[in-house]
Motif scaffolding. Structure first.
Motif, PDB file in Angstrom:
ATOM      1  N   ARG A 227      -3.826  -7.887   2.112  1.00 13.99           N
ATOM      2  CA  ARG A 227      -5.117  -7.923   2.805  1.00 13.99           C
ATOM      3  C   ARG A 227      -6.254  -7.319   1.984  1.00 13.99           C
ATOM      4  N   GLY A 228      -5.997  -7.001   0.749  1.00 17.07           N
ATOM      5  CA  GLY A 228      -7.037  -6.448  -0.104  1.00 17.07           C
ATOM      6  C   GLY A 228      -7.452  -5.045   0.272  1.00 17.07           C
ATOM      7  N   MET A 229      -6.555  -4.293   0.902  1.00 15.86           N
ATOM      8  CA  MET A 229      -6.854  -2.927   1.292  1.00 15.86           C
ATOM      9  C   MET A 229      -6.357  -1.961   0.220  1.00 15.86           C
ATOM     10  N   HIS A 230      -6.905  -0.749   0.224  1.00 13.78           N
ATOM     11  CA  HIS A 230      -6.535   0.268  -0.748  1.00 13.78           C
ATOM     12  C   HIS A 230      -5.847   1.450  -0.065  1.00 13.78           C
ATOM     13  N   LEU A 231      -5.183   2.249  -0.877  1.00 13.09           N
ATOM     14  CA  LEU A 231      -4.434   3.409  -0.386  1.00 13.09           C
ATOM     15  C   LEU A 231      -5.083   4.674  -0.925  1.00 13.09           C
ATOM     16  N   GLY A 232      -5.430   5.599  -0.042  1.00 17.40           N
ATOM     17  CA  GLY A 232      -5.957   6.896  -0.443  1.00 17.40           C
ATOM     18  C   GLY A 232      -4.812   7.854  -0.700  1.00 17.40           C
ATOM     19  N   ILE A 233      -4.718   8.358  -1.926  1.00 16.84           N
ATOM     20  CA  ILE A 233      -3.619   9.231  -2.322  1.00 16.84           C
ATOM     21  C   ILE A 233      -4.164  10.630  -2.576  1.00 16.84           C
ATOM     22  N   GLY A 234      -3.574  11.615  -1.892  1.00 21.65           N
ATOM     23  CA  GLY A 234      -4.040  12.990  -2.001  1.00 21.65           C
ATOM     24  C   GLY A 234      -2.961  13.937  -2.472  1.00 21.65           C
ATOM     25  N   GLY A 235      -3.149  15.210  -2.171  1.00 23.87           N
ATOM     26  CA  GLY A 235      -2.284  16.276  -2.644  1.00 23.87           C
ATOM     27  C   GLY A 235      -0.802  16.094  -2.391  1.00 23.87           C
TER      28      GLY A 235
END
Length: 267
Positions: A177-185
């Motif tokens: 779907r052309g979505m992105h993933l926010g990757i954190g600590g």
């Protein structure tokens, strides 16, 4: 680097914003997306973005606060209609580049689930109408949230699954779907499954984020988080992908600009 999800207006950080930004710059972080989660914090995000060209804003109502908009049966209330009208006004501000954070949170259930679904639905419709990307908060509600997105309509300008903690199937849902993933600590935490999901996703799907003042990376786990620590998350992603940290920084910055535009640094 760009911190794609931060809350500089939180009381844990707001008393020393200038120092926080100075430490971030010294650590290589030169852009910030300050994320709203109710009307007050959305207005505060805009004020921060007006005050500093390195900051952009989003506006939205968090699932914890869904009763601001809808009753426990999921019907928008008169007060909710007023709040929604104000949110739409805020979304038109030139420093606002997205709607969020919105979504479903079945871990704390601080608002009734029908109210959460109604609040998310209306705000997703607003984002599609205004052609703005969306920042999604999802906790213990991955199947329900992704199903609702598909029902209402995938954001026409894309979006971010913030603080990604899903499954391999969720990674492929996002990719399709052309979505992105926010990757954190948490990518730096011992026994975290995030490195495997990062490897599966590949760099084109990823954004760096802190969610400061929460979710600090190792070696700051248990302390207040801040954008200066973003390099540790970058390095965790680099390790998972066997790539140079500089490439992770450059590519995630390009991903951010693809979603939210090039407004950082504009006056």
């Amino acid at each position: 680097m760009i911190d794609s999800h931060v809350h500089l207006n939180r009381q844990e950080l707001s008393g020393e914003t200038a120092a926080v930004l100075e430490r971030a710059a010294a650590a290589g972080v030169h852009g910030f997306l300050n994320v709203g989660y109710d009307l007050e914090t959305s207005e505060a995000s805009i004020a921060l973005a007006e005050s500093d060209p390195r900051i952009l804003a989003t506006v939205g109502i968090h699932p914890h606060d869904a009763l601001l908009l809808a009753d426990d049966q999921g019907k928008i209330t008169p007060a909710g209609e007023t709040a929604l009208a104000r949110l739409e006004e805020l979304a038109a501000h030139p420093r606002v580049v997205g709607i969020g954070e919105i979504g479903l949170d079945f871990f704390r259930d601080l608002s009734p689930r029908p109210a959460q679904a109604a609040a998310m639905t209306w705000q997703l419709q607003l984002a599609n109408r205004l052609e703005l990307p969306v920042v999604f908060h999802i906790r213990d509600a991955w199947p329900e949230t992704l199903q609702l997105i598909d029902q209402v309509g995938v954001p026409v300008k894309g979006g971010v699954l913030h603080s990604f903690s899903g499954t391999p199937e969720n990674v492929e849902w996002a990719r399709a779907r052309g979505m992105h993933l926010g990757i954190g600590g948490p990518v730096t935490y011992k026994n975290s499954h995030l490195p495997q999901l990062v490897e599966q996703a590949g760099l084109d799907l990823l954004l760096l984020e802190t969610d400061a003042p929460w979710l600090p990376p190792v070696p700051y786990r248990g302390k207040r988080n801040e954008p200066a620590y973003l390099a540790h998350t970058r390095d965790g992603i680099a390790l998972a992908l066997n790539l140079p940290p500089d490439e992770v920084a450059q590519r995630t910055t390009a991903n951010f600009q693809q979603i939210f535009g090039g407004g950082l640094g504009d006056t």
